[in-house]
Write a protein that holds these residues in place. Structure first.
Motif, mmCIF file in Angstrom:
data_model
loop_
_atom_site.group_PDB
_atom_site.id
_atom_site.type_symbol
_atom_site.label_atom_id
_atom_site.label_comp_id
_atom_site.label_asym_id
_atom_site.label_seq_id
_atom_site.Cartn_x
_atom_site.Cartn_y
_atom_site.Cartn_z
ATOM 1 N N PHE A 273 -18.515 -24.491 51.688
ATOM 2 C CA PHE A 273 -18.994 -23.801 50.493
ATOM 3 C C PHE A 273 -19.718 -22.515 50.861
ATOM 4 N N SER A 274 -20.467 -22.531 51.948
ATOM 5 C CA SER A 274 -21.140 -21.313 52.378
ATOM 6 C C SER A 274 -20.131 -20.243 52.781
ATOM 7 N N ALA A 275 -19.079 -20.670 53.471
ATOM 8 C CA ALA A 275 -18.052 -19.716 53.892
ATOM 9 C C ALA A 275 -17.285 -19.170 52.695
ATOM 10 N N MET A 276 -17.108 -19.990 51.655
ATOM 11 C CA MET A 276 -16.361 -19.533 50.485
ATOM 12 C C MET A 276 -17.076 -18.377 49.787
ATOM 13 N N LYS A 277 -18.411 -18.420 49.768
ATOM 14 C CA LYS A 277 -19.162 -17.330 49.156
ATOM 15 C C LYS A 277 -18.984 -16.028 49.932
ATOM 16 N N ILE A 278 -18.764 -16.151 51.252
ATOM 17 C CA ILE A 278 -18.591 -14.959 52.079
ATOM 18 C C ILE A 278 -17.170 -14.415 51.979
ATOM 19 N N MET A 279 -16.174 -15.327 51.949
ATOM 20 C CA MET A 279 -14.787 -14.898 51.980
ATOM 21 C C MET A 279 -14.298 -14.433 50.610
ATOM 22 N N LYS A 280 -14.653 -15.167 49.548
ATOM 23 C CA LYS A 280 -14.157 -14.822 48.214
ATOM 24 C C LYS A 280 -15.246 -14.078 47.456
ATOM 25 N N THR A 281 -15.296 -12.781 47.657
ATOM 26 C CA THR A 281 -16.306 -11.934 47.030
ATOM 27 C C THR A 281 -15.766 -11.357 45.724
ATOM 28 N N ARG A 282 -16.557 -10.509 45.093
ATOM 29 C CA ARG A 282 -16.148 -9.874 43.840
ATOM 30 C C ARG A 282 -14.926 -8.991 44.041
ATOM 31 N N LEU A 283 -14.797 -8.388 45.222
ATOM 32 C CA LEU A 283 -13.661 -7.522 45.510
ATOM 33 C C LEU A 283 -12.424 -8.317 45.921
ATOM 34 N N ARG A 284 -12.590 -9.620 46.196
ATOM 35 C CA ARG A 284 -11.459 -10.473 46.576
ATOM 36 C C ARG A 284 -11.255 -11.578 45.552
ATOM 37 N N CYS A 285 -11.511 -11.311 44.295
ATOM 38 C CA CYS A 285 -11.463 -12.345 43.272
ATOM 39 C C CYS A 285 -10.046 -12.851 43.003
ATOM 40 N N SER A 286 -9.025 -12.084 43.381
ATOM 41 C CA SER A 286 -7.648 -12.484 43.108
ATOM 42 C C SER A 286 -6.968 -13.121 44.319
ATOM 43 N N ILE A 287 -7.726 -13.466 45.333
ATOM 44 C CA ILE A 287 -7.146 -14.051 46.536
ATOM 45 C C ILE A 287 -6.529 -15.409 46.208
ATOM 46 N N GLY A 288 -5.348 -15.686 46.767
ATOM 47 C CA GLY A 288 -4.653 -16.940 46.492
ATOM 48 C C GLY A 288 -5.259 -18.121 47.227
ATOM 49 N N ASP A 289 -4.896 -19.335 46.770
ATOM 50 C CA ASP A 289 -5.471 -20.547 47.357
ATOM 51 C C ASP A 289 -5.056 -20.738 48.815
ATOM 52 N N ASP A 290 -3.763 -20.510 49.107
ATOM 53 C CA ASP A 290 -3.288 -20.717 50.482
ATOM 54 C C ASP A 290 -3.931 -19.716 51.445
ATOM 55 N N TYR A 291 -3.985 -18.472 51.020
ATOM 56 C CA TYR A 291 -4.583 -17.453 51.881
ATOM 57 C C TYR A 291 -6.076 -17.701 52.048
ATOM 58 N N LEU A 292 -6.744 -18.126 50.966
ATOM 59 C CA LEU A 292 -8.171 -18.440 51.049
ATOM 60 C C LEU A 292 -8.405 -19.605 52.000
ATOM 61 N N LYS A 293 -7.557 -20.624 51.920
ATOM 62 C CA LYS A 293 -7.696 -21.776 52.803
ATOM 63 C C LYS A 293 -7.548 -21.370 54.264
ATOM 64 N N SER A 294 -6.584 -20.517 54.550
ATOM 65 C CA SER A 294 -6.379 -20.057 55.927
ATOM 66 C C SER A 294 -7.572 -19.247 56.424
ATOM 67 N N CYS A 295 -8.102 -18.384 55.550
ATOM 68 C CA CYS A 295 -9.265 -17.577 55.937
ATOM 69 C C CYS A 295 -10.487 -18.459 56.195
ATOM 70 N N LEU A 296 -10.673 -19.492 55.363
ATOM 71 C CA LEU A 296 -11.820 -20.384 55.532
ATOM 72 C C LEU A 296 -11.723 -21.162 56.835
ATOM 73 N N ILE A 297 -10.503 -21.610 57.161
ATOM 74 C CA ILE A 297 -10.325 -22.349 58.417
ATOM 75 C C ILE A 297 -10.676 -21.481 59.615
#
Length: 269
Positions: A212-236
């Motif tokens: 959850f802490s990483a999600m706040k860093i990765m999915k910011t206001r400028l990345r609000c349209s990021i897809g689930d698969d790409y977000l999952k890969s970035c979080l990993i």
């Protein structure tokens, strides 16, 4: 001091901090609920006093409340008092209570309450300890092992106060270490397993907290349209960055190249 001793103490402090925090949350819920039930009149008196001292006109509470946002076809005759008491005061408090209940639900509170039953300083409660293993660790204890745990607790209740090495322990971590050092772990196998599960509870939540802490860093206001698969890969990659740093650029390029046939061939340097 041994590393195991430091680990036991750290786990115990973390568990106690969580229990104390949940106790504070419980009392906070009660205070907020009391404020909702009995706090309107006292708040209203303070607001009226403030308005009078600052020459602010106080509206007549019995008059109809006019709201330009309300539909003209609405037939309900809402008074000014009803608006401020229900639509503002109650709504704000209910929002806070809902947030607390969603973050600290009854299941988590009950888990920590039952975990405290293992504390040697508290009165022995065999029913709570059995409920802890049966309700919250069904995959770690079979039906037969739950029966064995209940039998072990009957012996433990009589054995614990008379054992010179165990009767002076103050924490769950010390109890776990005492059972190991005295060899009683062979006698109280199921109890030792339950104690270890409770002690590692704070550690088992670290991964989800980091996610959850990483999600706040990765999915910011400028990345609000990021897809689930790409977000999952970035979080990993972000959470397991120690492992990601061990891969070289050539290894990543080779894995990407053999993943599927591409129009442009990626050649090694």
């Amino acid at each position: 001091m041994k590393k195991t001793d430091k680990l036991y103490q750290a786990l115990q402090r973390k568990s106690q901090d969580i229990v104390n925090a949940l106790s504070l949350v419980s009392t906070t819920k009660s205070l907020i609920q009391n404020l909702r039930d009995e706090g309107w009149q006292s708040l209203f008196v303070k607001v009226v006093s403030f308005c009078e001292n600052n020459n602010i006109q106080v509206p007549e509470m019995s008059q109809s409340y006019k709201d330009i946002i309300r539909s003209l076809s609405e037939k309900d005759n809402v008074t000014v008092e009803h608006h401020y008491r229900v639509d503002v005061f109650f709504a704000a408090i209910d929002s806070q209570l809902q947030e607390l209940n969603s973050r600290f639900n009854e299941s988590v509170t009950e888990l920590l309450r039952l975990s405290v039953a293992l504390n040697p300083k508290d009165p022995f409660n065999k029913a709570d300890i059995c409920s802890l293993g049966k309700k919250f660790y069904p995959l770690d204890f079979t039906e037969q092992e739950n029966i064995q745990l209940k039998s072990e607790l009957q012996h433990y209740e009589l054995d614990f106060p008379n054992d010179p090495q165990l009767k002076n322990v103050q924490t769950i971590a010390e109890l776990c270490r005492g059972l190991q050092e005295t060899g009683r772990v062979k006698v109280y196998t199921m109890l030792d397993r339950l104690i270890r599960l409770v002690l590692t509870l704070p550690v088992s939540t670290v991964t989800s907290e980091r996610a959850f802490s990483a999600m706040k860093i990765m999915k910011t206001r400028l990345r609000c349209s990021i897809g689930d698969d790409y977000l999952k890969s970035c979080l990993i990659l972000y959470i397991e960055r120690e492992i990601a740093y061990s891969f070289t650029s050539d290894e990543i390029t080779d894995a990407f190249a053999v993943n599927k046939r591409r129009r442009v061939q990626l050649l090694p340097h």
